[in-house]
Write an enzyme that holds these catalytic residues in place. Structure first.
Site, PDB file in Angstrom:
ATOM      1  N   ASN A  71      10.645  -0.658  12.953  1.00 33.32           N
ATOM      2  CA  ASN A  71       9.328  -0.540  12.793  1.00 33.32           C
ATOM      3  C   ASN A  71       8.980  -0.430  13.723  1.00 33.32           C
ATOM      4  OD1 ASN A  71       9.523  -1.267   9.861  1.00 33.32           O
ATOM      5  ND2 ASN A  71      10.273  -3.285  10.850  1.00 33.32           N
ATOM      6  N   HIS A 115      14.970  -1.762  18.098  1.00 28.65           N
ATOM      7  CA  HIS A 115      15.786  -2.109  16.815  1.00 28.65           C
ATOM      8  C   HIS A 115      16.025  -1.420  15.766  1.00 28.65           C
ATOM      9  CE1 HIS A 115      12.734  -5.171  16.056  1.00 28.65           C
ATOM     10  NE2 HIS A 115      12.925  -4.732  15.353  1.00 28.65           N
ATOM     11  N   ASP A 123      20.795 -10.062  10.602  1.00 29.57           N
ATOM     12  CA  ASP A 123      19.143 -10.315  10.721  1.00 29.57           C
ATOM     13  C   ASP A 123      19.229 -12.016  10.407  1.00 29.57           C
ATOM     14  OD1 ASP A 123      16.265  -8.796  10.695  1.00 29.57           O
ATOM     15  OD2 ASP A 123      16.880 -10.656   9.947  1.00 29.57           O
ATOM     16  N   HIS A 160      17.222  -1.141  11.800  1.00 37.38           N
ATOM     17  CA  HIS A 160      16.986  -2.562  10.666  1.00 37.38           C
ATOM     18  C   HIS A 160      18.043  -1.100  10.071  1.00 37.38           C
ATOM     19  CE1 HIS A 160      14.137  -5.414  10.383  1.00 37.38           C
ATOM     20  NE2 HIS A 160      13.352  -4.630  11.382  1.00 37.38           N
ATOM     21  N   GLY A 201       4.433  -2.864  11.847  1.00 39.73           N
ATOM     22  CA  GLY A 201       5.749  -3.653  11.525  1.00 39.73           C
ATOM     23  C   GLY A 201       6.319  -4.381  12.683  1.00 39.73           C
ATOM     24  N   GLN A 202       6.474  -4.054  13.717  1.00 49.08           N
ATOM     25  CA  GLN A 202       7.127  -4.892  14.382  1.00 49.08           C
ATOM     26  C   GLN A 202       6.923  -5.517  14.615  1.00 49.08           C
ATOM     27  OE1 GLN A 202       7.307  -1.480  17.977  1.00 49.08           O
ATOM     28  NE2 GLN A 202       9.004  -3.492  18.824  1.00 49.08           N
TER      29      GLN A 202
HETATM   30  P1  5GP Z   1      10.795  -6.550  13.310  1.00 51.20           P
HETATM   31  O1  5GP Z   1       9.442  -6.349  12.199  1.00 51.20           O
HETATM   32  O2  5GP Z   1      10.151  -6.290  14.490  1.00 51.20           O
HETATM   33  O3  5GP Z   1      11.124  -4.799  12.690  1.00 51.20           O
HETATM   34  O4  5GP Z   1      11.623  -6.888  13.134  1.00 51.20           O
HETATM   35  C1  5GP Z   1      12.058  -8.092  13.705  1.00 51.20           C
HETATM   36  C2  5GP Z   1      13.485  -8.887  12.589  1.00 51.20           C
HETATM   37  O5  5GP Z   1      14.159  -9.939  13.632  1.00 51.20           O
HETATM   38  C3  5GP Z   1      13.140  -9.469  11.262  1.00 51.20           C
HETATM   39  O6  5GP Z   1      13.724  -8.831   9.968  1.00 51.20           O
HETATM   40  C4  5GP Z   1      13.534 -10.763  11.946  1.00 51.20           C
HETATM   41  O7  5GP Z   1      13.908 -11.605  10.813  1.00 51.20           O
HETATM   42  C5  5GP Z   1      15.007 -10.850  13.021  1.00 51.20           C
HETATM   43  N1  5GP Z   1      14.626 -11.425  14.246  1.00 51.20           N
HETATM   44  C6  5GP Z   1      13.836 -12.228  14.585  1.00 51.20           C
HETATM   45  N2  5GP Z   1      14.061 -13.097  15.388  1.00 51.20           N
HETATM   46  C7  5GP Z   1      15.568 -12.740  15.212  1.00 51.20           C
HETATM   47  C8  5GP Z   1      16.865 -13.969  15.744  1.00 51.20           C
HETATM   48  O8  5GP Z   1      16.595 -14.488  16.728  1.00 51.20           O
HETATM   49  N3  5GP Z   1      18.124 -13.528  15.776  1.00 51.20           N
HETATM   50  C9  5GP Z   1      17.728 -12.791  14.657  1.00 51.20           C
HETATM   51  N4  5GP Z   1      19.615 -12.379  14.513  1.00 51.20           N
HETATM   52  N5  5GP Z   1      17.014 -12.066  14.037  1.00 51.20           N
HETATM   53  C10 5GP Z   1      15.371 -12.021  14.806  1.00 51.20           C
END
Ligand code: 5GP
Ligand code: ZN
Length: 116
Positions: free
Chosen positions: A89, A102, A32, A104, A95-96
């Site tokens: 999420n 994906h 991340d 985490h 929180g997505q």
């Molecule tokens: P969500 O809130 O959608 O579950 O989480 C998205 C996650 O993707 C966040 O933890 C954020 O830090 C990570 N993230 C967003 N854009 C990028 C990216 O371009 N590269 C990487 N490695 N992580 C990303």
């Protein structure tokens, strides 16, 4: 969004950089960009699936594969017995932020959602 509109599809296509920790034909795992724990990996299907809420019949295999690889990566990082968290999420109130499915994987000292 698919293809160029999706940040994670760009990583799959190697159009954006990422620290890749695992790859096979179906899935990719990478660090991340803004880690919330000492281990914070994202495990994704290579094929664009928007979210858990958009899982279609037949997508269970790749989703289950993500879960198995999460376990493998947690063990590889030394957290197999100590424990780790796998979360997904889903949707705006879940929180997505990135709409490419994906999981985490977090382990170590969690700085967010500790009691979640
Ligand atoms: P969500 O809130 O959608 O579950 O989480 C998205 C996650 O993707 C966040 O933890 C954020 O830090 C990570 N993230 C967003 N854009 C990028 C990216 O371009 N590269 C990487 N490695 N992580 C990303
Ligand atoms: Zn995508």
């Amino acid at each position: 969004m698919v293809g160029n509109g999706c940040a994670f599809c760009r990583i799959v296509a190697r159009e954006s950089p990422a620290e890749i920790e695992y790859e096979d034909d179906e899935i990719l795992a990478f660090k991340d960009l803004y880690p919330k724990a000492p281990v914070h990996l994202l495990i994704i299907p290579k094929r664009h699936i928007e979210s858990l809420a958009r899982l279609e019949p037949g997508d269970e295999t790749v989703a289950g594969h993500c879960v198995r690889v999460a376990r493998l990566l947690a063990e590889r990082a030394g957290y197999g017995e100590r424990g780790y968290r796998l979360s997904c999420n889903t949707g705006p109130e879940g929180g997505q932020v990135v709409y490419h499915l994906h999981f985490h994987l977090t382990a170590g000292h969690l700085t967010a959602g500790r009691r979640g």
